[in-house]
Design a protein around this motif. Structure first.
Motif: not given
Ligand SMILES: C[S@@+](CC[C@H](N)C(=O)[O-])C[C@H]1O[C@@H](n2cnc3c(N)ncnc32)[C@H](O)[C@@H]1O
Length: 315
Positions: A158, A181, A207-208, A223-224
């Motif tokens: 992510g 991501d 897609d995690i 993170s987040r």
């Molecule tokens: C709130 S953002 C946080 C981004 C970064 N980690 C930060 O702290 O600035 C969450 C990220 O998780 C990704 N994300 C959401 N669902 C996901 C999934 N099922 N698989 C992979 N990535 C995912 C989103 O695309 C986004 O870029």
């Protein structure tokens, strides 16, 4: 006005809405009469337990409610203001505002009635920019936490636009990095990290929620990320992430701190927007325990975020 004051002013809309939610749910009518536990409140008002917990904890962080043991209470001096049947009450006004609240969200209707589409913006790039701004030096501190584990391969699940990895590359170019991501988000990250093409930086669209992390890393960070998912999905994500971690590896989870005003309001925001919540230390520890992991250290990465480092038990 100072920038910090402006920041607080604009984000107070969430705090105001939290108080309105409580008025709408009838919480103050009960709590202005007697101190109650969550179970008692949920039963009396027929509320959804998980959502009510998030709201109550947010109101505690906002100092609108007090909590002693399992009981929530309203301070004596606030009771006449918050219950609906007193002369000095604002509860009826709040109820009125709670019903008018949605009208405040439609700027197009008032400010450019004929050209509403001019308010349109690209959601994807707005999200990436919003993620980038407003967290100060969180990624500086998070990078320090990760590097202190002495990793060889850091995977950021992510990863968003890649700011954490950019921070890490500034400090340690010789490590292997993988960003995970969605493809579209990784495109933005590729652009942001184009100056590091000669480094070992990899992009893995995945897609995690749906699949295990097919990777071998000694340090995985999320993170987040977890806060956007409900309980079941959050557990699935943790399990999928752990699959990619070598036996002695470290998993670092950076999340908002629910014991702060900002963190509690973020949890409410997640509830409203994703049906999710920010997971606090206890919930994370419990889920990690079920996966055979334990939290080995934790550090503040801003005044309202914390990084938890976890390893397999006994490592
Ligand atoms: C709130 S953002 C946080 C981004 C970064 N980690 C930060 O702290 O600035 C969450 C990220 O998780 C990704 N994300 C959401 N669902 C996901 C999934 N099922 N698989 C992979 N990535 C995912 C989103 O695309 C986004 O870029």
């Amino acid at each position: 006005m100072k920038p910090q004051e402006l920041h607080q002013l604009v984000f107070n809309f969430r705090a105001a809405r939290a108080v309105m939610f409580a008025v709408q749910a009838g919480l103050f009518e009960e709590l202005c009469q007697e101190d109650l536990t969550i179970d008692e409140l949920v039963a009396r008002l027929e509320l959804h337990r998980a959502s009510t917990t998030i709201l109550l904890e947010t109101l505690v962080q906002l100092d609108v409610l007090n909590k002693q043991g399992l009981r929530y209470s309203v301070a004596q001096e606030l009771r006449a203001t918050l219950r609906r049947d007193t002369e000095g009450s604002i509860a009826n006004l709040l109820l009125l505002d709670a019903n008018h609240w949605s009208n405040w969200s439609v700027a197009e209707d008032f400010f450019r009635p004929e050209k509403a589409r001019l308010f349109a913006y690209d959601r994807q790039s707005n999200f990436a920019a919003a993620m980038q701004q407003g967290v100060g030096d969180m990624n500086v501190r998070l990078a320090q936490v990760l590097l202190a584990h002495g990793p060889g391969h850091i995977v950021d699940v992510g990863s968003g636009p890649g700011l954490l990895i950019e921070q890490l590359l500034g400090a340690a170019k010789n490590l292997k990095y993988t960003l995970v991501d969605f493809e579209k988000t990784l495109d933005i990250a590729r652009g942001n990290l184009s100056a590091y093409e000669h480094c070992d930086v990899n992009f893995l669209p995945h897609d995690i929620v749906l699949g295990k992390l097919q990777i071998e890393a000694d340090c995985i960070v999320a993170s987040r990320l977890l806060m956007g998912f409900d309980d079941a999905e959050m557990k699935q994500i943790l399990a999928n992430i752990c699959h990619g971690l070598v036996h002695e590896g470290v998993l670092v989870i950076n999340e908002f701190d629910t014991e702060t005003k900002v963190g509690a309001l973020m949890s409410l925001d997640m509830l409203v927007n994703c049906g999710a919540r920010v997971y606090g230390r206890d919930q994370l520890a419990k889920c990690l325990d079920e996966l055979g992991f334990e939290i080995v250290s934790e550090q503040a990465t801003t005044v309202f975020t914390r990084a938890f480092s976890a390893k397999r038990k006994g490592i």
